[in-house]
Design an enzyme around this catalytic site. Structure first.
Site, PDB file in Angstrom:
ATOM      1  N   ASP A  11      20.732 -21.808   4.024  1.00  0.00           N
ATOM      2  CA  ASP A  11      20.783 -22.208   5.060  1.00  0.00           C
ATOM      3  C   ASP A  11      20.367 -23.794   4.918  1.00  0.00           C
ATOM      4  O   ASP A  11      19.228 -24.119   4.642  1.00  0.00           O
ATOM      5  CB  ASP A  11      20.263 -21.609   6.361  1.00  0.00           C
ATOM      6  N   ASP A 130      28.776 -14.138  13.782  1.00  0.00           N
ATOM      7  CA  ASP A 130      27.471 -14.107  14.235  1.00  0.00           C
ATOM      8  C   ASP A 130      27.421 -13.152  15.491  1.00  0.00           C
ATOM      9  O   ASP A 130      28.237 -13.584  16.452  1.00  0.00           O
ATOM     10  CB  ASP A 130      26.747 -15.575  14.598  1.00  0.00           C
TER      11      ASP A 130
END
Length: 252
Positions: A11, A130
């Site tokens: 990330d 998500d």
């Protein structure tokens, strides 16, 4: 049994690898080029790079950094964050990406998935979702790095995305993310059991047993993790050997 994949995730925020808990409390986890090279040498099956602030900052993915990482690895490389056009994908593929991941842009414009699949092939298109389990026990889709809730059920969006041409689903449970308490087995199995494409489970890895559970019980095709690898809590070769002993097919 088909070979299962272990996928470290980078990330990226401000050019650095970061990690949070439940998509918040972000902390630095190291240099992405060094980490990518390390995971490639350790036997990771693939690498995922997610520019986690690209959508909110309304900018494109960091193609220069993608290029640097690509020169240090020899495994398949998926890149996501801020991708909203065919031109974006060409840029990333030219800089070393093998696959691209779309999330918010695909939800807001589902025809993007279809267009990208036609242009580059379904095998190149990963639909990242998500999702968060709410009080009604349903899993809902969230956008913009988990900041915006939709009224769309995760299962419904995953099915539509595959129908439009997505070749893989990257499923991240916001409830489990960074908790190290295990993957979200129920929603992972719900997708793995019904979709005709591979499902990558993400969010919650903390022990080797968690990987066993997601492969054996939730039938995931791949498992993605970040902090346990970044902070060297579990080494990839040790993880793979342990899973192999449990009868889970690994590539060495």
């Amino acid at each position: 049994m088909l070979t299962k994949r272990i996928i470290p995730c980078l990330d990226i925020k401000d050019g650095r690898t970061v990690k949070g808990i439940n998509f918040e409390n972000i902390r630095d986890a190291g240099d992405p080029v060094e980490l990518g090279a390390l995971y490639s040498s350790q036997g990771a099956d693939e690498l995922v790079f997610l520019d986690i602030t690209a959508t909110n900052e309304k900018r494109k993915t960091l193609s220069d950094l993608v290029n640097k990482i690509a020169h240090h690895i020899n495994i398949p490389f998926t890149v996501g964050g801020g991708i909203s056009s065919i031109e974006d994908v060409y840029t990333l593929l030219q800089n070393g990406a093998d696959k691209i991941s779309v999330n918010t842009s695909a939800f807001k414009n589902p025809s993007l998935v279809e267009a990208l699949a036609k242009e580059f092939g379904s095998q190149c298109i990963v639909l990242a979702i998500d999702t968060k389990k709410e009080a009604d026990n349903n899993w809902y889709v969230y956008l913009n790095g988990g900041k915006i809730k939709t009224e769309t059920l995760c299962v419904d969006w995953a099915n539509l995305g595959v129908d439009l041409g997505a070749g893989e689903i990257l499923l991240t449970s916001m409830n489990n993310d960074g908790t190290k308490e295990g993957f979200a087995l129920d929603i992972t199995e719900a997708l793995s059991a019904t979709l005709p494409v591979p499902v990558i489970a993400s969010g919650g890895a903390g022990t080797i047993e968690h990987f066993e559970d997601v492969f054996l019980n939730a039938k995931a095709d791949a498992a993605l993790a970040a902090s346990i690898f970044h902070f060297k809590e579990i080494e990839i070769p040790v993880l793979k050997k342990s899973l192999q002993k449990k009868g889970i097919s690994m590539r060495f």
